[in-house]
Write an enzyme that holds these catalytic residues in place. Structure first.
Site, mmCIF file in Angstrom:
data_model
loop_
_atom_site.group_PDB
_atom_site.id
_atom_site.type_symbol
_atom_site.label_atom_id
_atom_site.label_comp_id
_atom_site.label_asym_id
_atom_site.label_seq_id
_atom_site.Cartn_x
_atom_site.Cartn_y
_atom_site.Cartn_z
ATOM 1 N N GLY A 31 0.751 -1.274 -0.010
ATOM 2 C CA GLY A 31 0.089 0.041 0.100
ATOM 3 C C GLY A 31 0.764 1.205 0.054
ATOM 4 O O GLY A 31 1.994 1.276 -0.456
ATOM 5 N N ALA A 32 0.291 2.369 0.547
ATOM 6 C CA ALA A 32 0.900 3.606 0.301
ATOM 7 C C ALA A 32 1.422 3.720 -1.249
ATOM 8 O O ALA A 32 2.639 4.306 -1.318
ATOM 9 C CB ALA A 32 2.014 3.989 1.315
ATOM 10 N N GLY A 36 5.627 4.585 -9.000
ATOM 11 C CA GLY A 36 6.385 3.398 -9.016
ATOM 12 C C GLY A 36 5.751 2.097 -9.080
ATOM 13 O O GLY A 36 5.834 1.261 -9.946
ATOM 14 N N HIS A 37 4.706 2.007 -7.932
ATOM 15 C CA HIS A 37 3.641 0.769 -8.161
ATOM 16 C C HIS A 37 2.877 0.871 -9.314
ATOM 17 O O HIS A 37 2.487 -0.056 -10.011
ATOM 18 C CB HIS A 37 2.751 1.106 -6.965
ATOM 19 C CG HIS A 37 3.673 0.761 -5.560
ATOM 20 N ND1 HIS A 37 3.523 1.991 -4.732
ATOM 21 C CD2 HIS A 37 4.108 -0.237 -5.023
ATOM 22 C CE1 HIS A 37 3.971 1.528 -3.542
ATOM 23 N NE2 HIS A 37 4.386 0.207 -3.712
ATOM 24 N N ASP A 150 14.075 -2.412 -5.001
ATOM 25 C CA ASP A 150 14.271 -3.464 -4.097
ATOM 26 C C ASP A 150 15.196 -4.596 -4.675
ATOM 27 O O ASP A 150 14.630 -5.502 -4.770
ATOM 28 C CB ASP A 150 13.250 -3.755 -3.477
ATOM 29 C CG ASP A 150 12.219 -2.716 -2.384
ATOM 30 O OD1 ASP A 150 12.901 -2.472 -1.615
ATOM 31 O OD2 ASP A 150 11.014 -2.335 -3.087
ATOM 32 N N ARG A 187 7.999 5.123 2.070
ATOM 33 C CA ARG A 187 8.448 5.543 3.150
ATOM 34 C C ARG A 187 8.904 7.026 3.149
ATOM 35 O O ARG A 187 9.012 7.985 4.121
ATOM 36 C CB ARG A 187 9.617 5.058 3.500
ATOM 37 C CG ARG A 187 9.302 3.707 4.255
ATOM 38 C CD ARG A 187 10.570 2.913 4.659
ATOM 39 N NE ARG A 187 10.411 1.657 5.409
ATOM 40 C CZ ARG A 187 10.276 0.647 4.985
ATOM 41 N NH1 ARG A 187 10.203 0.467 3.601
ATOM 42 N NH2 ARG A 187 9.885 -0.439 5.835
#
Length: 282
Positions: A31-32, A36-37, A150, A187
């Site tokens: 979430g958040a 990019g997602h 990541d 973040r």
């Protein structure tokens, strides 16, 4: 867009798509959501017949309880973004659905456990391996999409898929950055305005290191310069800066222009831990 909360709800839908010979794409998230997602979603929609996004803040991959408690949660906005992006399904499991009983199984990813994220976040990759395995078993996608930011997580998931013979394909999508270069991250929402400016140090350090490596400066000298830069920033604390092989995560002390290599960095900006990486030789 249909919301699903259990594997039992998904099973008949999955079977119907399978009977119709439709490819299912999975985008796992916590979430958040940011652009990019949405790049992962767009890639899934362009290559698969059906796109499912999971949103689950996985407690087992947080080695820092405070980080888990403070992880941003923006579900209503996330669902609005996914609707606009044309997602078919969103999987919103509870902790009880994903962990009906405490997990006894432990994953160990060999050498990846002892460098970079493995070294500084003990237990993190075990939690990632468990939750990703559960999602693969529950959703049974044909393709799953992950971001390059990541990078070490991608390496452990590749190992997971290979070692456990998951019948799916992994797609890795390049890091999406803000206009000023900061890698997009959920973040980032926790950064104050001053910390947001300081966070640019990660990207500028990667760019500087890449340029100087390609111009012949030694990796040792570059590390010393960049560590000094972080020490002069009161809001920043460098955790690691390493030159690595992007598949094995072997760390290099000397740059070799014929070897695949990337630079990885992790730092605390205030109380927020950020990571980034940049390919040098692909």
């Amino acid at each position: 867009m249909k919301l699903i909360r259990t594997g039992a709800e998904w099973n008949p839908l999955w079977l119907n798509h399978l009977r119709n010979n439709q490819q299912i794409g999975l985008v796992p998230t916590m979430g958040a959501l940011h652009d990019g997602h949405l790049d992962l979603v767009a890639k899934s929609r362009s290559t698969c017949d059906v796109t499912l996004v999971s949103i689950f803040v996985n407690p087992t991959q947080f080695n820092n309880p405070e980080d888990f408690q403070k992880y941003p949660k923006t579900l209503d906005l996330d669902l609005e973004k996914l609707t606009q992006a044309g997602v078919d399904y969103v999987f919103l499991p509870s902790v009880e659905e994903m962990y009906p009983a405490p997990t006894q199984l432990k994953f160990y990813f060999g050498d990846l456990e002892h460098v970079l994220e493995g070294k500084f976040r003990p237990g993190h990759f075990n939690g990632v391996g468990i939750v990703v395995s559960k999602l693969f078993h529950l959703i049974r996608p044909h393709v799953s999409f992950f971001g390059q930011k990541d990078l070490q997580q991608v390496a452990i998931i590749k190992r997971l898929v290979a070692d456990l013979s998951f019948d799916l394909k992994l797609e890795v999508i390049p890091t999406r950055r803000e206009v000023d270069g900061l890698a997009m991250s959920s973040r980032n929402l926790r950064l104050s305005p001053q910390e947001r400016l300081t966070a640019l140090l990660l990207f500028s350090s990667l760019e500087k290191a890449k340029t100087e490596l390609l111009n012949g400066k030694s990796w040792f000298e570059i590390q010393v310069e960049i560590r000094s830069g972080f020490e002069n920033e009161p809001f920043a604390q460098l955790e690691y800066l390493e030159l690595i092989h992007p598949d094995s995560f072997e760390t290099y002390t000397v740059f070799d222009s014929i070897q695949k290599s990337s630079i990885c960095v992790a730092a605390f900006i205030g109380a927020v831990r950020l990571i980034d990486n940049m390919p040098i030789i692909s």
